[in-house]
Design a protein around this motif. Structure first.
Motif, PDB file in Angstrom:
ATOM      1  N   PHE A 110      -6.150   2.318  -1.607  1.00  0.00           N
ATOM      2  CA  PHE A 110      -7.192   2.748  -0.669  1.00  0.00           C
ATOM      3  C   PHE A 110      -8.175   1.603  -0.408  1.00  0.00           C
ATOM      4  O   PHE A 110      -8.520   1.325   0.747  1.00  0.00           O
ATOM      5  CB  PHE A 110      -7.918   3.975  -1.241  1.00  0.00           C
ATOM      6  N   ILE A 111      -8.610   0.934  -1.455  1.00  0.00           N
ATOM      7  CA  ILE A 111      -9.538  -0.199  -1.301  1.00  0.00           C
ATOM      8  C   ILE A 111      -8.868  -1.323  -0.515  1.00  0.00           C
ATOM      9  O   ILE A 111      -9.485  -1.919   0.383  1.00  0.00           O
ATOM     10  CB  ILE A 111     -10.048  -0.685  -2.671  1.00  0.00           C
ATOM     11  N   SER A 150       0.824  -1.207   0.000  1.00  0.00           N
ATOM     12  CA  SER A 150       0.000   0.000   0.000  1.00  0.00           C
ATOM     13  C   SER A 150       0.863   1.265   0.000  1.00  0.00           C
ATOM     14  O   SER A 150       0.627   2.187  -0.776  1.00  0.00           O
ATOM     15  CB  SER A 150      -0.937  -0.009   1.210  1.00  0.00           C
ATOM     16  N   ARG A 160      -5.172   3.274   9.381  1.00  0.00           N
ATOM     17  CA  ARG A 160      -5.881   4.547   9.620  1.00  0.00           C
ATOM     18  C   ARG A 160      -5.089   5.706   9.018  1.00  0.00           C
ATOM     19  O   ARG A 160      -5.673   6.610   8.399  1.00  0.00           O
ATOM     20  CB  ARG A 160      -6.073   4.747  11.122  1.00  0.00           C
ATOM     21  N   ARG A 176      -8.166  -3.460   6.876  1.00  0.00           N
ATOM     22  CA  ARG A 176      -7.924  -2.773   8.147  1.00  0.00           C
ATOM     23  C   ARG A 176      -8.467  -3.525   9.351  1.00  0.00           C
ATOM     24  O   ARG A 176      -7.877  -3.485  10.431  1.00  0.00           O
ATOM     25  CB  ARG A 176      -8.440  -1.343   8.118  1.00  0.00           C
ATOM     26  N   ASP A 177      -9.587  -4.215   9.199  1.00  0.00           N
ATOM     27  CA  ASP A 177     -10.143  -4.964  10.327  1.00  0.00           C
ATOM     28  C   ASP A 177      -9.233  -6.110  10.758  1.00  0.00           C
ATOM     29  O   ASP A 177      -9.267  -6.521  11.920  1.00  0.00           O
ATOM     30  CB  ASP A 177     -11.530  -5.493   9.991  1.00  0.00           C
ATOM     31  N   ASP A 232      -6.574  -1.034   1.746  1.00  0.00           N
ATOM     32  CA  ASP A 232      -6.540  -0.614   3.146  1.00  0.00           C
ATOM     33  C   ASP A 232      -7.905  -0.723   3.818  1.00  0.00           C
ATOM     34  O   ASP A 232      -8.006  -1.161   4.962  1.00  0.00           O
ATOM     35  CB  ASP A 232      -6.021   0.827   3.268  1.00  0.00           C
ATOM     36  N   ILE A 233      -8.949  -0.333   3.121  1.00  0.00           N
ATOM     37  CA  ILE A 233     -10.300  -0.424   3.676  1.00  0.00           C
ATOM     38  C   ILE A 233     -10.661  -1.884   3.952  1.00  0.00           C
ATOM     39  O   ILE A 233     -11.193  -2.223   5.013  1.00  0.00           O
ATOM     40  CB  ILE A 233     -11.342   0.215   2.723  1.00  0.00           C
ATOM     41  N   ILE A 241      -5.471   5.659   5.141  1.00  0.00           N
ATOM     42  CA  ILE A 241      -6.844   6.005   4.750  1.00  0.00           C
ATOM     43  C   ILE A 241      -7.088   7.492   4.963  1.00  0.00           C
ATOM     44  O   ILE A 241      -7.616   8.182   4.082  1.00  0.00           O
ATOM     45  CB  ILE A 241      -7.860   5.141   5.528  1.00  0.00           C
ATOM     46  N   ARG A 242      -6.706   8.004   6.122  1.00  0.00           N
ATOM     47  CA  ARG A 242      -6.900   9.441   6.407  1.00  0.00           C
ATOM     48  C   ARG A 242      -6.087  10.315   5.455  1.00  0.00           C
ATOM     49  O   ARG A 242      -6.553  11.370   5.035  1.00  0.00           O
ATOM     50  CB  ARG A 242      -6.546   9.759   7.858  1.00  0.00           C
TER      51      ARG A 242
END
Length: 132
Positions: free
Chosen positions: A53-54, A26, A73, A60-61, A56-57, A76-77
């Motif tokens: 970005f996708i 990433s 985070r 992330r969990d 990471d989304i 993404i931010r």
């Protein structure tokens, strides 16, 4: 827990290595886009950034509660804030070329800084600071 601390969950070595690999991928995609945004005429597809970005989304969990959660985070931010800042400064391009170019150059340099700072911390296995 302190407000600016990161929870620590012990991950298996395999899971930690997997998440670090995802983080490196990433950050690499972010870096390619960020460097291209700073160098005139070296634009690459924003699809690289959207892909990162996708990724990471979606992942992330898997890092929830670990020090690596802060990196998801952070990335993404960074993308969300850069997108907001680019959209807000679009009118500068309509007014005059130079103000728009300056604004986007500053945003791109800020984004590159965030990528480098995060990537170095990931490499050192350090969490990113949480926002206040």
């Amino acid at each position: 827990m302190e407000p600016n601390s990161v929870a620590t969950v012990n991950l298996t070595p395999e899971r930690e290595n997997s998440l670090r690999t995802i983080g490196h991928i990433s950050y690499a995609l972010h870096a390619i886009v960020a460097v291209a945004a700073v160098l005139p005429g070296a634009q690459v597809s924003v699809l690289l950034l959207v892909g990162a970005f996708i990724l990471d989304i979606v992942k992330r969990d898997d890092a929830a509660g670990s020090w690596q959660e802060s990196h998801f985070r952070w990335r993404i931010r960074s993308v969300i804030w850069a997108a907001i800042l680019y959209v807000i400064t679009i009118p500068l391009w309509l007014l005059l070329f130079v103000p728009g170019w300056i604004a986007w150059a500053v945003i791109s340099i800020w984004f590159l800084y965030r990528v480098v700072r995060g990537w170095l911390a990931l490499n050192d296995r350090k969490p990113m600071p949480l926002p206040n």
